[in-house]
Design an enzyme around this catalytic site. Structure first.
Site, PDB file in Angstrom:
ATOM      1  N   GLN A 391       0.837  -1.195   0.000  1.00  0.00           N
ATOM      2  CA  GLN A 391       0.000   0.000   0.000  1.00  0.00           C
ATOM      3  C   GLN A 391       0.877   1.253   0.000  1.00  0.00           C
ATOM      4  OE1 GLN A 391      -3.052  -0.019  -0.528  1.00  0.00           O
ATOM      5  NE2 GLN A 391      -3.947  -1.933   0.210  1.00  0.00           N
ATOM      6  N   GLU A 452      -0.483 -17.124   0.134  1.00  0.00           N
ATOM      7  CA  GLU A 452      -0.135 -16.249  -0.995  1.00  0.00           C
ATOM      8  C   GLU A 452       0.457 -17.126  -2.096  1.00  0.00           C
ATOM      9  OE1 GLU A 452       0.097 -13.671  -3.511  1.00  0.00           O
ATOM     10  OE2 GLU A 452      -0.414 -12.706  -1.601  1.00  0.00           O
ATOM     11  N   ASP A 499      -8.144  -9.888   0.765  1.00  0.00           N
ATOM     12  CA  ASP A 499      -7.700  -8.631   0.155  1.00  0.00           C
ATOM     13  C   ASP A 499      -7.212  -8.949  -1.255  1.00  0.00           C
ATOM     14  OD1 ASP A 499      -6.872  -6.062  -0.377  1.00  0.00           O
ATOM     15  OD2 ASP A 499      -5.053  -6.177   0.835  1.00  0.00           O
ATOM     16  N   CYS A 526      -9.665  -2.945  -3.311  1.00  0.00           N
ATOM     17  CA  CYS A 526      -9.273  -1.758  -4.050  1.00  0.00           C
ATOM     18  C   CYS A 526     -10.118  -1.623  -5.304  1.00  0.00           C
ATOM     19  CB  CYS A 526      -7.795  -1.815  -4.417  1.00  0.00           C
ATOM     20  SG  CYS A 526      -7.332  -3.291  -5.349  1.00  0.00           S
TER      21      CYS A 526
END
Length: 588
Positions: A391, A452, A499, A526
């Site tokens: 970010q 991930e 996310d 986002c």
């Protein structure tokens, strides 16, 4: 493709490189902006798979049918929103189901649609139109989710008359404009049902318009909202979230969207920028423009200083420009530069940060794509490769991560107090990246598991947990669509943070999430339209209850959730981007 100023969630930080005119600016905000589509927000049958196909990148041409492939969905959606709101003004007692599905042609007349959408009534610059014929006044009636003005040559009253007679106005996009303004534009290129235009001047200004502080605003493609006061920017972004939800499913109008949490720094917040340049044969090396794409053009605008960058980034940008100028003869086509803020030991910029408290680090910059960056979030430190995603507004990250942590903690306490299974004890962080949310929210959990698909990110996440002295986090390499194959915790005591990238999650992951049934889900996005689409997918599976309404499905899911909060955050002031956090709690 060279990068422009970043969006906020793309790995290499790009919003619009300037190669798509439709991504041109902006803003506005009017308290009654949402009235038109709010009136449409009645429980209508949703079509989540069709909506998903429409919004999924790469499948647009098939989903759009006869729509031109280069037409901007945000413009087309805003046009339909505007026309429906005008129709409803003339039919205040009408049911939402009676609103026409099309305006200007019958619902089944593809031929009528094609004849209208391919027959622009005016010339355009790129279609060989004479300059005098391509310049005229238009009236701005609506804004897209990207803040681009939707305008017609007719006044609002004239549009109302046209709609009442069953006809439809031709629409123009007008960048950097606000609702209610009369502006002079130049028609540039015809698209499917509208014409892209450049804004030349403002004839009648909106009372919301202010003077933009940046000398490049209106020319640079990076910022879109500098001509709107910051409070109005926040309201515009709140309405963008509302609108995305309602467009995904009219029933979602029943969901309350909180005011946007502001950035502590409206300017000087950006910790990463990626200026670029192109080499042209007719341009001397010392005159090559280094900066960001011009709004609506393929050319680069030379930018000596970017106001949204932090002090360290602005200093680094000057050095990066100098280095590029010195090496310009060695470039054949051009290049993208990287300028990123980092935190280093005060007395030794190359020293090890792992043993130094975050408060004792000072700001510096990194220009090497292969370098390493250290970010500070409160008392936590995060280290990762300069080229990877993180970010890019450090000033708001303590509040951003703190909100997620507080949501988890408060629901753990409430669920324990209500009886039943008890408090939350396990946390799963899907799409965990370098471990930002898992590490920031670890306190109070027995175990945090992060997943991930990037081996490099997993290595960083585990190193970051160790660097911060956290021993209850474990980050594993895996596919987030199969994340629950690795989970053996009781879902009644488990919370999940997701996310995903801007395109959102995939249906398989969402179905697995519902099947697993964690007690609390915190969805950070986002890409708000994709988030709304994902929530609608869960609703279509019978897994979300909206004001007591649940979709009818053949097989009822084992878990049903309520949307308990919707909190947008402004990580990117002066742009149209907004991040949004939705909290869902399983009903018992």
């Amino acid at each position: 493709m060279p990068e422009g100023l970043p969006s906020g969630c793309m790995p290499e930080g790009v919003t619009d490189s300037g190669f798509k005119r439709a991504a041109s600016p902006v803003p506005g905000s009017n308290p009654d902006m949402s009235d038109g589509w709010r009136a449409l927000a009645q429980p209508l049958p949703s079509e989540p798979e069709q909506k998903r196909a429409k919004l999924t990148r790469g499948d647009k041409r098939k989903a759009q049918g006869v729509r031109k492939a280069n037409a901007d969905e945000t413009v087309l959606d805003a046009v339909e929103l505007f026309l429906r709101s005008v129709w409803l003004e003339g039919h205040p007692e009408a049911e939402a189901s009676s609103v026409p599905k099309t305006f200007g042609w019958s619902e089944t007349s593809k031929q009528g649609e094609a004849e209208f959408c391919r027959a622009a009534p005016i010339p355009a610059k790129l279609a060989g139109g004479a300059e005098a014929d391509c310049e005229f006044d238009v009236f701005v009636h609506e804004l897209t989710e990207r803040g681009v003005g939707i305008a017609t040559r007719e006044t609002l009253d004239e549009v109302r008359t046209m709609i009442s007679k069953g006809s439809r106005p031709w629409v123009f996009t007008a960048p950097f404009t606000l609702r209610g303004e009369r502006v002079r534009v130049r028609s540039v290129r015809h698209e499917w049902g509208y014409t892209q235009s450049d804004t030349l001047s403002i004839s009648e200004q909106s009372p919301l318009r202010i003077d933009a502080p940046c000398q490049y605003f209106g020319k640079c493609s990076g910022c879109h909202l500098q001509h709107v006061a910051y409070g109005d920017q926040l309201e515009f972004k709140r309405q963008v979230v509302e609108r995305a939800l309602v467009q995904a499913n009219p029933l979602f109008a029943k969901l309350a969207v909180s005011s946007v949490s502001p950035s502590p720094l409206p300017f000087g917040y950006r910790t990463k920028i990626t200026p670029h340049f192109d080499i042209r044969k007719d341009t001397p090396p010392d005159q090559v423009a280094i900066g960001f794409a011009m709004a609506g053009q393929r050319r680069v605008l030379d930018i000596e200083d970017c106001m949204i960058g932090t002090d360290a980034v602005r200093l680094g940008a000057k050095q990066a420009r100098k280095d590029a100028r010195d090496k310009m003869p060695s470039f054949k086509r051009g290049a993208t530069l990287l300028v990123r803020e980092t935190n280093v030991p005060k007395d030794d910029p190359q020293g090890d940060v792992s043993s130094i408290p975050a408060a004792d680090l000072v700001k510096d910059y990194v220009l090497d794509f292969k370098g390493w960056v250290t970010d500070v979030v409160g008392e936590l430190k995060f280290r990762y490769p300069a080229s990877s995603f993180f970010q890019n507004n450090a000033s708001i990250l303590p509040a951003f991560t703190g909100y997620v942590r507080d949501e988890l903690n408060q629901w753990s306490r409430r669920l324990a107090a209500e009886g039943g299974p008890g408090e939350l004890r396990h946390l799963i962080d899907a799409y965990c990246g370098s471990g930002l949310f898992g590490i920031a929210c670890h306190a109070g959990f027995d175990k945090v598991l992060g997943i991930e698909i990037s081996n490099e990110s997993i290595s960083c996440a585990n190193d970051n947990a160790k660097m911060n002295g956290i021993d209850n986090c474990d980050f594993l390499l895996g596919d987030a669509s199969k994340i629950f194959d690795k989970v053996d915790t009781d879902p009644r005591h488990t919370a999940v943070i997701i996310d995903p990238p801007r395109k959102g999650s995939n249906p398989d992951f969402l179905d697995q999430l519902v099947a697993y049934g964690p007690r609390v889900i915190v969805y950070i996005a986002c890409g708000v339209p994709a988030q709304a689409r994902d929530i609608n997918h869960m609703f279509s599976r019978g897994a979300i209850s909206i004001d007591g309404a649940v979709a009818t499905v053949e097989t009822k899911p084992s878990s049903v959730y309520e949307v308990v909060s919707i909190q947008p955050f402004d990580l990117f002031p002066q742009t149209y981007h907004v991040e949004n956090i939705v909290t869902l709690v399983r009903k018992e």
